[in-house]
Design a protein around this motif. Structure first.
Motif, PDB file in Angstrom:
ATOM      1  N   VAL A  37      -1.550  -4.783  -0.590  1.00 54.06           N
ATOM      2  CA  VAL A  37      -0.476  -4.038  -1.252  1.00 54.06           C
ATOM      3  C   VAL A  37      -1.053  -2.948  -2.157  1.00 54.06           C
ATOM      4  O   VAL A  37      -0.545  -1.824  -2.217  1.00 54.06           O
ATOM      5  CB  VAL A  37       0.419  -4.998  -2.051  1.00 54.06           C
ATOM      6  N   LYS A  38      -2.141  -3.279  -2.842  1.00 55.74           N
ATOM      7  CA  LYS A  38      -2.787  -2.328  -3.745  1.00 55.74           C
ATOM      8  C   LYS A  38      -3.401  -1.159  -2.971  1.00 55.74           C
ATOM      9  O   LYS A  38      -3.299   0.002  -3.378  1.00 55.74           O
ATOM     10  CB  LYS A  38      -3.846  -3.055  -4.561  1.00 55.74           C
ATOM     11  N   GLN A  41      -0.577   0.897  -1.593  1.00 53.02           N
ATOM     12  CA  GLN A  41       0.303   1.406  -2.651  1.00 53.02           C
ATOM     13  C   GLN A  41       1.773   1.337  -2.221  1.00 53.02           C
ATOM     14  O   GLN A  41       2.506   2.335  -2.245  1.00 53.02           O
ATOM     15  CB  GLN A  41      -0.086   2.842  -3.023  1.00 53.02           C
ATOM     16  N   LEU A  42       2.178   0.168  -1.844  1.00 57.28           N
ATOM     17  CA  LEU A  42       3.549  -0.043  -1.412  1.00 57.28           C
ATOM     18  C   LEU A  42       4.477  -0.080  -2.628  1.00 57.28           C
ATOM     19  O   LEU A  42       4.212  -0.764  -3.619  1.00 57.28           O
ATOM     20  CB  LEU A  42       3.665  -1.349  -0.627  1.00 57.28           C
ATOM     21  N   THR A  43       5.575   0.649  -2.555  1.00 57.47           N
ATOM     22  CA  THR A  43       6.533   0.662  -3.669  1.00 57.47           C
ATOM     23  C   THR A  43       7.439  -0.570  -3.649  1.00 57.47           C
ATOM     24  O   THR A  43       7.967  -0.988  -4.669  1.00 57.47           O
ATOM     25  CB  THR A  43       7.407   1.930  -3.595  1.00 57.47           C
ATOM     26  N   GLN A  44       7.604  -1.140  -2.457  1.00 57.78           N
ATOM     27  CA  GLN A  44       8.417  -2.345  -2.322  1.00 57.78           C
ATOM     28  C   GLN A  44       7.589  -3.431  -1.660  1.00 57.78           C
ATOM     29  O   GLN A  44       6.738  -3.159  -0.818  1.00 57.78           O
ATOM     30  CB  GLN A  44       9.668  -2.065  -1.468  1.00 57.78           C
ATOM     31  N   GLN A  45       7.874  -4.645  -2.091  1.00 59.66           N
ATOM     32  CA  GLN A  45       7.173  -5.768  -1.493  1.00 59.66           C
ATOM     33  C   GLN A  45       7.606  -5.934  -0.047  1.00 59.66           C
ATOM     34  O   GLN A  45       8.794  -5.859   0.276  1.00 59.66           O
ATOM     35  CB  GLN A  45       7.475  -7.057  -2.271  1.00 59.66           C
ATOM     36  N   GLU A  62       5.936   0.462   9.425  1.00 68.45           N
ATOM     37  CA  GLU A  62       6.109   1.285   8.228  1.00 68.45           C
ATOM     38  C   GLU A  62       5.889   2.757   8.535  1.00 68.45           C
ATOM     39  O   GLU A  62       6.636   3.627   8.056  1.00 68.45           O
ATOM     40  CB  GLU A  62       5.130   0.821   7.138  1.00 68.45           C
ATOM     41  N   PHE A  78       0.355   8.706   4.774  1.00 66.62           N
ATOM     42  CA  PHE A  78       0.464   7.362   4.196  1.00 66.62           C
ATOM     43  C   PHE A  78      -0.649   6.468   4.726  1.00 66.62           C
ATOM     44  O   PHE A  78      -1.308   5.734   3.966  1.00 66.62           O
ATOM     45  CB  PHE A  78       1.843   6.765   4.534  1.00 66.62           C
TER      46      PHE A  78
END
Length: 1022
Positions: A37-38, A41-45, A62, A78
């Motif tokens: 996730v880090k 850099q996902l804004t939502q889980q 995604e 992304f």
């Protein structure tokens, strides 16, 4: 999307911080989810916990979502950012074993997006990604995948290339250039060719960007409407092709820029204003800054070309053909004519033509501006279609870069037969029309033998031919790309700046700016290093071609490798070395500097000696004279080069080379107007200096002695004969000029301006001696001022007399044995000069000591040299010297020699035994001559016993075969040594063609025995 083999290889790549053999620590599922996730850099889980095993599926989904909502470029960016953050320190542990699988998943998802797009979308995507920070490996994979679509490479390269149009030195478009380089580099590791490079040199980009079709807009016709010349494509290639845009940034072409943009050019910058009074520190700072800019631009062009050359046969041939076409269009600039303002070359007469034009009032105000003359040159470039100075220099710099990998020891592997190939014209243009060292029959025979040489038979696309192709392009580029720029800089701008320093500060500032800008480019350290490599390579190549792989000295008979060689190869490299020799070499302490730091002296000196020694190799006496001038300047400039003269092979062969070249330049004529033969004399001064230098060592003196007593005897006597003629002509010209000057002095009071002292001698472009501007200024004054003209010839005469004195000292026995030469030496030189200096004619050249000093004339030194030379010769054979002097009825007088004794004693020119010996010589000479003349006067000598040239009794009569005239052998030999012609019929004749008159000789000797008349060499009946 399944992972292919390339993705599997990528997954095995470790980051630099990973340690081979070290086991990665186990990471919990929760921690792995947090790191992913880090990194992303996902804004939502995400809906499910991420892991290495399912991150690929997540990225596919995604990326598809982002592409639909925000566009394809945002989706790939992304993914690219996730790749980049996985490599950044502090985001995830460097030992985490999930980095490679993550990057593989990113690559797979990115390729899936790309492959699903249309051709136009692929091009747009790649262009967008190039403007962002995309990891290199990912970008390469995307480029390779996009290249599989045949419609992409040409469009993508075109979109990138057109951004480079209009590049300047102050706007290199670095980002756009880097993007193009990145695209062109993209290729599979297992393949040599690149689809992007192939697209560039193939249709349609070949016609659009690489070498667009050219149609001449200007055509010149004669009265019959026949085309005699037309516009070339040089400037068109410079302004309309991709390689032209890569090479065009320069500080030398400011005249091409519209006035509204002049301030954006290097020359238009305020930093380069008012440099005539700038400090050296400021100038050096400006030049170093300019060199940095130039190096950056030239490196970009070199990198671009290197990529193309490594991409396969078709791109390599395309590059070579482009370079060949540009050099061919530059041929008009390499010619000596076309002087400004009517033409486009500023260097004829070392810039003096332009100086005179700017000073005249007749042409009008426009042509009296140097900026306007530069504009005219730019207009000529556009009309006639040759590349501008900056473009030419950048192209030559590229050729130097391509020559750099050729090792010096591989010079012999360069094909000398390449220029005579039938298809060489495609690369070398009109080079096949260049004059060659061989005669027509020799060239034809050499061309026939070349058919077994790989350099002649290999196809143009053969990679093994590349070394020869580049060498010959660079060799031609010396004459047509480099030399016009160098001669304008070092010959013209510097002289212009000096000439107008006090007359017109604007012209002086402009010329100073142009000189300093050009000097910065021509003396950039890396440029000098590579140019030195080419010079070294050229001399090694010339040496190998001249010797045919054999021992170079003494020169062997030239073979096919030399006969087919264009003479311009040698001419250009000699001129190049002469231009680049350090003009302030006295400040260097004799250490090679600049260009010559990178040149091996051995092949240079050996090649120069071959040229000097062998008429079979080089028939042009002027070219041989230029070779000895260069050898002289290098050896007297650099101590390490001078020391080479005393080591093999020069220690055994230099003296014969000097003798040969001294004789050869007898026929060197600069122009029809060189009535005083000054060009010939100037070519001989370096030879005499080298004689003076080398004969200081015992080894060279022994070589000289062996040479003149053996195979070189005839050549030595011919050299001495020419020295005699030179000394007489030089001092007569000087004295004549002094007399004219004295006559003019009475008229100068009623005249004003320099026209009252103008001399009528005319000299062409390259009539120059010495070093730097001072020497050129002396020459111009010498052509315009009687005193300077006399000073010049007195100086030449002094140098020639010193050489004769030295040879009399070292070679007296051989000189005395050469009876014809001895007679000419004593009668025409020594006796005649004593007659003028202390005899009846001394009053005609009487002048004050101050005037003697101004003219550089030292009569005391000259008399001392003559007297000592008499003694040197008398020690070898006093009786013969006395007999020959006694024959001189024109100049010999016992009173003259008596005055000479008094003069020598008065001024202390001789001391001790030398003075006694000379007085004894004069007394014995007077007694012998008195007795001889008494016997001669009493005898009634038949007319057929007298020489038809000298009207003196003969000792060995011979007949000239053409005219059937009879002369004494010594006189005939002297005439042939001077001119190689029958003096009566004016036809060529050789010594061995003279017809001995045996019966007449016996009659003369019997008559002389009966009458008591002394004959040369003695009487056969004694």
């Amino acid at each position: 999307m399944k992972r292919g083999p390339s993705q599997e290889r990528e997954s095995q790549v470790k980051r630099p911080k990973e340690m081979d053999g070290a086991a990665a620590p186990a990471i919990s599922a929760d921690k792995e989810h947090v790191m992913l996730v880090k990194v992303l850099q996902l804004t939502q889980q995400p809906a499910q916990k991420l892991s290495v095993s399912n991150v690929g599926e997540f990225l596919d989904n995604e990326a598809s979502r982002i592409a639909q909502q925000r566009g394809l470029e945002e989706a790939v960016m992304f993914l690219a950012q996730g790749w980049r953050r996985s490599e950044e320190g502090g985001v995830v542990p460097s030992t985490w074993d999930g980095i490679a699988p993550l990057q593989e998943a990113v690559q797979t998802a990115s390729l899936a997006l790309l492959l699903g797009a249309s051709s136009d979308q692929k091009v747009t995507l790649i262009l967008g990604l190039l403007n962002n920070r995309v990891p290199i490996r990912l970008m390469n994979e995307l480029l390779l995948a996009a290249a599989e679509d045949d419609a992409v490479p040409a469009v993508l390269v075109s979109r990138l290339a057109v951004q480079l149009k209009g590049r300047t030195l102050n706007d290199l478009r670095n980002q756009q250039f880097s993007q193009l380089i990145h695209v062109l580099r993209a290729k599979r590791p297992d393949k040599k060719d690149s689809k992007y490079v192939n697209a560039l040199v193939s249709s349609p980009l070949k016609e659009e960007l690489w070498k667009p079709p050219f149609e001449a807009k200007f055509v010149w016709r004669d009265k019959k409407k026949n085309v005699i010349a037309q516009q070339n494509e040089g400037l068109f290639l410079q302004e309309s092709s991709l390689l032209g845009w890569a090479l065009s940034p320069s500080a030398l072409d400011s005249a091409l820029v519209p006035p509204s943009k002049a301030h954006l050019t290097e020359a238009g910058s305020k930093e380069w204003d008012h440099l005539t009074r700038a400090t050296r520190g400021r100038v050096e700072g400006l030049q170093k800054g300019l060199q940095t800019k130039l190096a950056s631009s030239q490196d970009q062009a070199a990198e671009f070309v290197d990529i193309l050359l490594r991409a396969g046969d078709e791109p390599r041939v395309a590059v070579l053909e482009w370079l060949g076409a540009l050099i061919t269009t530059a041929e008009p600039r390499g010619k000596q004519g076309q002087p400004a303002p009517e033409g486009f070359n500023f260097w004829p007469q070392y810039g003096n033509h332009v100086i005179d034009c700017l000073q005249q009032q007749e042409p009008g105000a426009f042509e009296r501006s140097m900026n306007n003359l530069l504009l005219l040159q730019a207009i000529h470039a556009r009309l006639q279609g040759f590349p501008t100075s900056g473009m030419a220099l950048n192209t030559f710099t590229l050729l130097l870069h391509l020559c750099k990998p050729i090792k010096a020891e591989a010079a012999s592997s360069v094909s000398v037969f390449f220029p005579v190939r039938e298809d060489a014209q495609q690369l070398l243009g009109n080079y096949h029309k260049e004059a060659r060292f061989g005669e027509k029959e020799q060239i034809e025979a050499a061309t026939e033998s070349a058919k077994s040489d790989p350099g002649y038979t290999a196809p143009p696309s053969d990679k093994t031919l590349f070394k020869s192709q580049i060498f010959w392009l660079a060799t031609k580029g010396v004459g047509y790309l480099l030399m016009p720029v160098a001669k304008e800089s070092f010959h013209s701008w510097q002289n212009l700046a000096s000439a107008f320093y006090d007359k017109d500060r604007e012209i002086s500032d402009g010329a100073t700016r142009e000189f300093l800008i050009a000097e910065a480019a021509l003396k950039e350290p890396r440029f000098l290093e590579r140019l030195g490599h080419l010079v070294d390579l050229s001399f090694r190549f010339l040496q190998h071609a001249a010797a045919g792989g054999k021992q170079a000295l003494p020169p062997p008979a030239p073979g096919p490798t030399w006969h087919v060689l264009p003479s311009s190869v040698l001419e250009n490299v000699l001129e190049l070395c002469d231009i680049y020799r350090d003009r302030d070499r006295k400040k260097t302490g004799g250490i090679p500097t600049g260009l010559f730091t990178y040149v091996d002296p051995d092949p240079v000196l050996t090649t120069l000696c071959i040229v000097m020694a062998s008429e079979d190799h080089v028939r042009d006496p002027s070219l041989r004279g230029r070779a000895v001038k260069l050898l002289h300047r290098l050896c007297f400039g650099f101590r390490s080069w001078r020391d080479k003269l005393n080591h093999p092979p020069l220690d055994k062969h230099l003296i014969p080379c000097l003798v040969n070249v001294f004789i050869a330049v007898e026929k060197a004529i600069m122009s029809y107007y060189d009535l005083s033969y000054r060009y010939k004399y100037e070519l001989r001064v370096p030879v005499m200096d080298l004689f003076d230098l080398t004969l200081q060592t015992e080894g060279h003196r022994q070589v000289l002695d062996q040479f003149i007593r053996g195979e070189g005897n005839d050549k030595f006597l011919k050299l001495l004969t020419q020295l005699i003629n030179d000394s007489n002509s030089q001092i007569e010209e000087a004295i004549r000029t002094v007399k004219e000057f004295h006559d003019k002095q009475s008229q100068s009071a009623s005249s004003s301006g320099p026209s009252a002292q103008r001399h009528d001698e005319q000299v062409l472009d390259d009539d120059r001696t010495g070093d730097g501007d001072e020497a050129e200024d002396i020459y111009r004054r010498s052509r315009m001022n009687y005193k300077e003209h006399a000073k010049k010839y007195f100086g030449l005469a002094a140098r020639t007399w010193k050489q004769m004195w030295l040879l009399c000292k070292l070679c007296a026995p051989v000189i005395v044995e050469g009876r014809g030469t001895l007679e000419q030496l004593l009668h025409s030189s020594f006796d005649a000069q004593l007659h003028y200096l202390v005899g009846p004619e001394m009053k005609s050249i009487k002048a004050s000591p101050q005037e003697y000093d101004e003219l550089g004339f030292n009569p005391k030194e000259l008399i001392k040299q003559i007297v000592e030379s008499y003694l040197f010769l008398a020690k070898a054979n006093k009786a013969e010297v006395v007999r020959v002097v006694g024959k001189d009825e024109r100049y010999y007088s016992s009173k003259t020699f008596s005055k000479a004794c008094s003069f020598v004693r008065k001024y202390g020119l001789l001391q001790g035994s030398d003075l006694e010996d000379f007085e004894s010589f004069c007394k014995e000479l007077a007694d012998t001559v008195s007795a001889h003349r008494a016997a001669f006067d009493e005898a009634d000598i038949p007319t057929n016993y007298l020489c038809e040239l000298m009207a003196d009794i003969m000792s060995d009569p011979v007949m000239f075969p053409q005219s059937r005239k009879v002369a004494d052998r010594t006189i005939a030999l002297r005439v042939i040594m001077s001119s190689d012609r029958d003096p009566f019929a004016n036809t060529p004749v050789k010594v061995e063609e003279l017809i001995p008159m045996t019966e007449l000789k016996e009659e003369i000797h019997r008559f002389a025995k009966e009458k008591g008349i002394a004959l040369e060499g003695g009487n056969m009946f004694d």
